[in-house]
Design an enzyme around this catalytic site. Sequence first.
Site, mmCIF file in Angstrom:
data_model
loop_
_atom_site.group_PDB
_atom_site.id
_atom_site.type_symbol
_atom_site.label_atom_id
_atom_site.label_comp_id
_atom_site.label_asym_id
_atom_site.label_seq_id
_atom_site.Cartn_x
_atom_site.Cartn_y
_atom_site.Cartn_z
ATOM 1 N N PHE A 130 47.441 106.831 34.144
ATOM 2 C CA PHE A 130 47.168 108.038 34.919
ATOM 3 C C PHE A 130 48.302 109.048 34.721
ATOM 4 O O PHE A 130 49.480 108.677 34.702
ATOM 5 C CB PHE A 130 47.021 107.693 36.397
ATOM 6 C CG PHE A 130 46.503 108.832 37.226
ATOM 7 C CD1 PHE A 130 45.178 109.203 37.156
ATOM 8 C CD2 PHE A 130 47.357 109.539 38.062
ATOM 9 C CE1 PHE A 130 44.693 110.272 37.902
ATOM 10 C CE2 PHE A 130 46.884 110.598 38.810
ATOM 11 C CZ PHE A 130 45.547 110.967 38.730
ATOM 12 N N ASP A 207 50.162 99.621 39.675
ATOM 13 C CA ASP A 207 49.425 100.666 40.364
ATOM 14 C C ASP A 207 48.053 100.093 40.711
ATOM 15 O O ASP A 207 47.266 99.743 39.818
ATOM 16 C CB ASP A 207 49.295 101.885 39.442
ATOM 17 C CG ASP A 207 48.575 103.060 40.099
ATOM 18 O OD1 ASP A 207 47.718 102.824 40.972
ATOM 19 O OD2 ASP A 207 48.845 104.218 39.708
ATOM 20 N N TYR A 232 42.650 106.405 49.785
ATOM 21 C CA TYR A 232 41.478 107.257 49.996
ATOM 22 C C TYR A 232 40.312 106.904 49.076
ATOM 23 O O TYR A 232 39.255 107.523 49.177
ATOM 24 C CB TYR A 232 41.837 108.738 49.840
ATOM 25 C CG TYR A 232 42.739 109.072 48.682
ATOM 26 C CD1 TYR A 232 42.238 109.152 47.383
ATOM 27 C CD2 TYR A 232 44.085 109.312 48.884
ATOM 28 C CE1 TYR A 232 43.061 109.452 46.320
ATOM 29 C CE2 TYR A 232 44.927 109.615 47.826
ATOM 30 C CZ TYR A 232 44.406 109.684 46.544
ATOM 31 O OH TYR A 232 45.236 109.980 45.484
ATOM 32 N N LYS A 233 40.475 105.936 48.197
ATOM 33 C CA LYS A 233 39.378 105.527 47.318
ATOM 34 C C LYS A 233 38.579 104.422 48.008
ATOM 35 O O LYS A 233 37.801 104.672 48.924
ATOM 36 C CB LYS A 233 39.936 105.084 45.967
ATOM 37 C CG LYS A 233 40.722 106.171 45.233
ATOM 38 C CD LYS A 233 41.202 105.686 43.884
ATOM 39 C CE LYS A 233 42.171 106.659 43.234
ATOM 40 N NZ LYS A 233 41.587 107.973 42.927
ATOM 41 N N ARG A 381 32.343 109.383 35.014
ATOM 42 C CA ARG A 381 32.610 108.141 35.738
ATOM 43 C C ARG A 381 31.586 107.940 36.852
ATOM 44 O O ARG A 381 31.338 108.847 37.647
ATOM 45 C CB ARG A 381 34.021 108.147 36.336
ATOM 46 C CG ARG A 381 35.129 108.251 35.317
ATOM 47 C CD ARG A 381 36.490 107.970 35.926
ATOM 48 N NE ARG A 381 36.744 108.783 37.109
ATOM 49 C CZ ARG A 381 37.847 108.707 37.844
ATOM 50 N NH1 ARG A 381 38.794 107.850 37.525
ATOM 51 N NH2 ARG A 381 38.016 109.472 38.889
#
Length: 428
Positions: A130, A207, A232-233, A381
Site C-alpha cells: 500500500f 499490516d 473502518y473496513k 475490487r
Amino acid sequence: MTLERARALDAADPLAPRRALFAGTESATDGRDLVYLDGNSLGRPLTASIERVTRFLTEEWAGRLIRGWDERWMELPLRIGDDLGAAALGAAPGQVAIGDSTSVLLYKLVRAAVAARPGRDEIVADSRDFPTDRYILAGIARECGLSMRWVDTDPDAGLTPQSLDGVLGERTALVVASAVSYRSGFLADVPAITDRAHDAGALVLWDLCHSAGVVPTRLDGWGVDLAVGCTYKYLNGGPGSPAYAYVRSGLQEELTQPIQGWMGGADIFEMGPAYAPATGIRRMLSGTPAITSMLAMQDMIALIADVGIDAIRAKSVALTEFALEEIDAVLAPFGVRVATPRDADRRGSHVTVAHPDFRAVVGRLWERDVLPDFRAPDGLRIGLSPLSTSFEETHRGIAAIAAALREIQETRDTQETRESRETQGANR
C-alpha cells in the site's frame, strides 16, 4: 449463474440473519436497491453502533462531561484493544491498543523497531505494498540513515517466503508486509514469513488492514512482533475510526516509541519535566484518545466474538468462490481477467478483476447505486464483507458490471461503425 441459485445460497447460509443487524441493507433512499461491494474499504454501520454513539453524545458526553475520563474513557483504548485482540487477532490481553491513524501507528512502530535493532541498517518490504506503507518506510529510512530493500513481487500476488531468498541477512532490522494485499487480495503466509525474519535476527511488522475481522489471525501463536491495522473496513468502526497497534508482550519494554506524549507516560497526571514511559502497551499511546471515534467498532468486535472468526472465514471463502464462478460465467466473455488468487488459502475477502474499461465502468455503477471500487490502472475490487454481504447482492453486482461493460462496448462499436462509414464516404 442465476438469481435463484444466489437466493438458495442465502437461504442455506447460517450467517444470513446477521445481515439485518447492519443499517442500510434494506434499500437506498431513492427506493432502488443498493449493492455494496466495497466492504474492504468502508464497512456498513451496525444499527447498534448508531444507537451507541447517540447515547454517548446525549448521556455520557452531555451528562458526565469531564467525569467520563475517570469513569471509563481513559481505559477505553486498552479495553477495546483487549476485546479486539481476543475476537479477531489471536492476542492475549495487554498487547493491543486503539490509538492514532494507521499511518501514525505504523510510523511509531517502525521507528521503535529499527531503534531496537542497532547495527542493522536495512528495512525489507514489498515494492507493491500500500502506498502509505511504502512512503512511510522510505521516509524513516532517510531519517535514520537506513537502506530499503524492496522485494519485487507478482502484481497479482504479494510477498512470499520464497521471495525473501537472498534478501534477508545480518543487516536486516525489520520486515514489513501486508497480511492481505490491498490490490490483489493475496493472503500471505504470515507464520512462514515471520519465521524467516526471525531466523535472520530481524523483527517483523504486519499490516492487517485487509485481513483483521475476516481472516483467522493468531498473532501470539505465530510469534508476530508488531502489527497495525485500521478499524473502518471489516471492523466497521466508521470513516476515519482510529487504528490499533499490537506489540507482543516480550518486546514492549524494549521499544521506545518516538511520539512521546502525555498519555503514554508512566503517570499521566504528574506533568513532570521529563518523559518516562508507561509499562506495557500503554506506552504506545501519545495524545488524548479519540473516544467518540472508537465507539462504533465495539459492536462489530462483539459480533465477531459471538459468531466466531472461523465461521466468518467460511462465509468469506464461500462468497469469493461464488463471485469467481459468476465472473467466469458473465465477465470473462468481455475479456475480464481475474487478478486475485483462485486458491482460497491464498485469498482474503475481496476479488480483484482487471479490464481496460473499468475506470469508466465504476463511474457508471456508482450512479446506479452499485458500489465497487477502482484501483489504477485497470483493477476493479469486489469487497465482500461476510456478515453484511449476501450472495444475491454479489450476483446482482457482478451482473451490473457485465451490463456496464456491454453498454460501453456497444457504444464503442457504434462509434467505430459511424467513423468507418464517414471514412468510406470521404473516400468516394
